[in-house]
Design an enzyme around this catalytic site. Structure first.
Site, PDB file in Angstrom:
ATOM      1  N   ASP A 187       0.854  -1.204   0.000  1.00  0.00           N
ATOM      2  CA  ASP A 187       0.000   0.000   0.000  1.00  0.00           C
ATOM      3  C   ASP A 187       0.883   1.246   0.000  1.00  0.00           C
ATOM      4  OD1 ASP A 187      -1.450  -2.198   1.071  1.00  0.00           O
ATOM      5  OD2 ASP A 187      -2.818  -0.870   2.144  1.00  0.00           O
ATOM      6  N   ASP A 208      -0.598  -2.766  -4.227  1.00  0.00           N
ATOM      7  CA  ASP A 208      -1.808  -2.779  -3.396  1.00  0.00           C
ATOM      8  C   ASP A 208      -2.438  -1.395  -3.479  1.00  0.00           C
ATOM      9  OD1 ASP A 208      -3.773  -3.272  -1.315  1.00  0.00           O
ATOM     10  OD2 ASP A 208      -2.543  -4.949  -0.653  1.00  0.00           O
ATOM     11  N   ASP A 209      -3.261  -1.015  -2.490  1.00  0.00           N
ATOM     12  CA  ASP A 209      -3.959   0.260  -2.600  1.00  0.00           C
ATOM     13  C   ASP A 209      -3.005   1.431  -2.803  1.00  0.00           C
ATOM     14  OD1 ASP A 209      -6.638  -0.701  -2.100  1.00  0.00           O
ATOM     15  OD2 ASP A 209      -6.016  -1.041  -0.031  1.00  0.00           O
ATOM     16  N   HIS A 230      -4.058  -1.644  -6.484  1.00  0.00           N
ATOM     17  CA  HIS A 230      -5.446  -2.055  -6.288  1.00  0.00           C
ATOM     18  C   HIS A 230      -6.438  -0.900  -6.384  1.00  0.00           C
ATOM     19  CE1 HIS A 230      -4.257  -6.037  -4.034  1.00  0.00           C
ATOM     20  NE2 HIS A 230      -3.876  -5.997  -5.293  1.00  0.00           N
ATOM     21  N   ARG A 263     -12.588   2.456  -5.463  1.00  0.00           N
ATOM     22  CA  ARG A 263     -13.069   1.347  -4.631  1.00  0.00           C
ATOM     23  C   ARG A 263     -13.494   1.798  -3.235  1.00  0.00           C
ATOM     24  NH1 ARG A 263     -10.090  -4.371  -3.070  1.00  0.00           N
ATOM     25  NH2 ARG A 263      -8.285  -3.102  -2.550  1.00  0.00           N
ATOM     26  N   LYS A 265     -14.868  -0.207   0.259  1.00  0.00           N
ATOM     27  CA  LYS A 265     -15.239  -1.504   0.838  1.00  0.00           C
ATOM     28  C   LYS A 265     -15.515  -1.366   2.333  1.00  0.00           C
ATOM     29  CE  LYS A 265     -10.327  -2.730   0.782  1.00  0.00           C
ATOM     30  NZ  LYS A 265      -9.255  -3.644   0.524  1.00  0.00           N
TER      31      LYS A 265
END
Ligand SMILES: *[C@@H]1O[C@H](CO)[C@@H](O)[C@H](O)[C@H]1NC(C)=O
Ligand SMILES: *[C@@H]1O[C@H](CO)[C@@H](O)[C@H](O)[C@H]1NC(C)=O
Ligand SMILES: *[C@@H]1O[C@H](CO)[C@@H](O)[C@H](O)[C@H]1NC(C)=O
Ligand SMILES: *[C@@H]1O[C@H](CO)[C@@H](O)[C@H](O)[C@H]1NC(C)=O
Ligand SMILES: *[C@@H]1O[C@H](CO)[C@@H](O)[C@H](O)[C@H]1NC(C)=O
Ligand SMILES: *[C@@H]1O[C@H](CO)[C@@H](O)[C@H](O)[C@H]1NC(C)=O
Ligand SMILES: *[C@@H]1O[C@H](CO)[C@@H](O)[C@H](O)[C@H]1NC(C)=O
Length: 370
Positions: A187, A208-209, A230, A263, A265
């Site tokens: 991340d 990743d993010d 991501h 995104r 979540k």
């Protein structure tokens, strides 16, 4: 004339010196403020005595943190040359900075090199070798981090926690090497329990993010380029001590070759809220899984497929989000419960050949669709 002028300058300097408070640090020379491999052991006294600190060609000993968490108010930390870290399996962090009115910068040509391949095993933070987190920006108040050039972190890069008014700009984070060498959970920016964070003008290549906001208020993410990861994420939200995200603005960003674009979540069965989130002027290119994904059934690794409404997503604006998803992905996927007050406009995500998973829970009249 010349002599008189220099004399008066000298007098001015002398009077200035004599009027200085007595507790002024007694530094014999400016070199005392350099943190390098030989002065690393004096890192505490350097912070006590100096407000202008240069980290120069430092190799941080194994299992140690470059701990700059007792900086004096108003300190400047400049990274110069190459900063490296000896190898050890431990949790880190490798760098820790806290304080008020702190300015962190990098001299041109500098690099902070995590040499993450020594730890990479494809498992990231979920197993395998214990990997040190990289940069803890915790309790930074009214501060800036600017122009750092960072390479190959072992796992997560910036952990931004308990900060107030922090501006991070001009960061280059290059973990491209992790693509083929087992980089995982790298991340770029994880934000939690913070108020007033701006991250801008940065370039990120990771796995990743690009951004992950777990909690916090007044977070701005603008003019950033995110590749290989991501996507730009809110969440996961839920299941921590702070589960409120209120006020996030993401604008003028490009997301390229990433699993997701936009995104959000929230965690299955958890409580909390996600309110006042806006994504505007986002360009997507070659997204692999979902261009836009909003899911309320998140569980690490395995979403349940059933959303819960304890972390309602409200007042969500998605405006001018355009670009393409690869044909094997899905343009937009929404699976939420208890969501309200959404406003979507000028959303044009194309490229995927079909809707594989139906969307549910979209607030009526929002303009959102699968
Ligand atoms: C560290 O900095 C000090 C002060 O500038 C210098 O004397 C010393 O040689 C440096 N050590 C290394 C390893 O560069
Ligand atoms: C830091 O390292 C670079 C590259 O090896 C070198 O050119 C430079 O002189 C070093 N700086 C100091 C103060 O030793
Ligand atoms: C929705 O968000 C906008 C800005 O993001 C804000 O101005 C507005 O007050 C919010 N509305 C509610 C009901 O929270
Ligand atoms: C949409 O966003 C792009 C950048 O992503 C920008 O160039 C364009 O001007 C925006 N369009 C509108 C109508 O705001
Ligand atoms: C989006 O792009 C438009 C057109 O360039 C610009 O006017 C607007 O300010 C941008 N929005 C944000 C939040 O940056
Ligand atoms: C929906 O959200 C509200 C808070 O906005 C909460 O009180 C309620 O319990 C939630 N409903 C469900 C079904 O989770
Ligand atoms: C959406 O994007 C596609 C691909 O770029 C384009 O062909 C289409 O005209 C766009 N639709 C709208 C309504 O702008």
């Amino acid at each position: 004339m010349k002599l008189l002028a220099s004399l008066s300058i000298l007098l001015a300097i002398l009077s200035n010196v004599s009027s200085r408070p007595l507790e002024a640090p007694k530094l014999s020379k400016r070199d005392d403020c350099i943190i390098n491999t030989s002065s690393f052991g004096s890192i505490s006294s350097i912070q006590k005595n100096c407000k202008t600190i240069v980290v120069e060609n430092l190799t941080v000993p194994k299992g140690k943190t470059l701990d700059l968490s007792s900086l004096k108010e108003g300190s400047t930390v400049t990274f110069k040359g190459k900063t490296t870290f000896e190898y050890k399996e431990w949790k880190g962090p490798l760098i820790k900075i806290s304080g008020k009115k702190i300015k962190v910068t990098g001299k041109s040509g500098h690099v902070i090199d995590g040499d993450g391949s020594r730890w990479w095993d494809g498992k990231g933070g979920n197993g395998g070798k214990t990997k040190p987190k990289f940069f803890a920006a915790h309790k930074m108040i009214d501060s800036t981090i600017e122009g750092l050039n960072i390479k190959n972190t072992p796992v997560h890069c910036f952990s931004i926690n308990n900060v107030q008014n922090l501006v991070i700009s001009g960061i280059v984070l290059d973990i491209k090497d992790g693509d083929s060498n087992g980089g995982h959970n790298t991340d770029a920016f994880d934000v939690g329990s913070s108020t007033g964070v701006t991250i801008k003008d940065s370039t990120i290549y990771n796995q990743d993010d690009c951004l992950a906001v777990n909690s916090g208020n007044d977070i701005t993410f603008t003019n950033n380029y995110c590749s290989g990861g991501h996507g730009i994420s809110i969440g996961s939200v839920g299941g921590r001590s702070n589960n409120v995200v209120d006020g996030v603005s993401v604008s003028d960003c490009q997301i390229v070759d990433s699993d997701n674009g936009v995104r959000i979540k929230t965690v299955y069965g958890a409580t909390g809220k996600v309110n006042n989130v806006k994504y505007e002027n986002i360009t997507l290119k070659d997204i692999i899984k979902y261009g836009i994904v909003i899911q309320g059934d998140y569980e690490n690794g395995s979403p349940t497929g059933t959303p819960t409404g304890g972390v309602p997503i409200t007042n969500l604006t998605i405006k001018n989000v355009t670009g393409n998803v690869k044909s094997t992905g899905q343009n937009i996927y929404i699976l939420v419960k208890n969501a309200s007050k959404w406003t979507w406009s000028n959303v044009n995500v194309t490229g995927a050949s079909k809707i594989k998973k139906q969307c549910t829970g979209i607030p009526s009249g929002s303009g959102a669709s699968c």
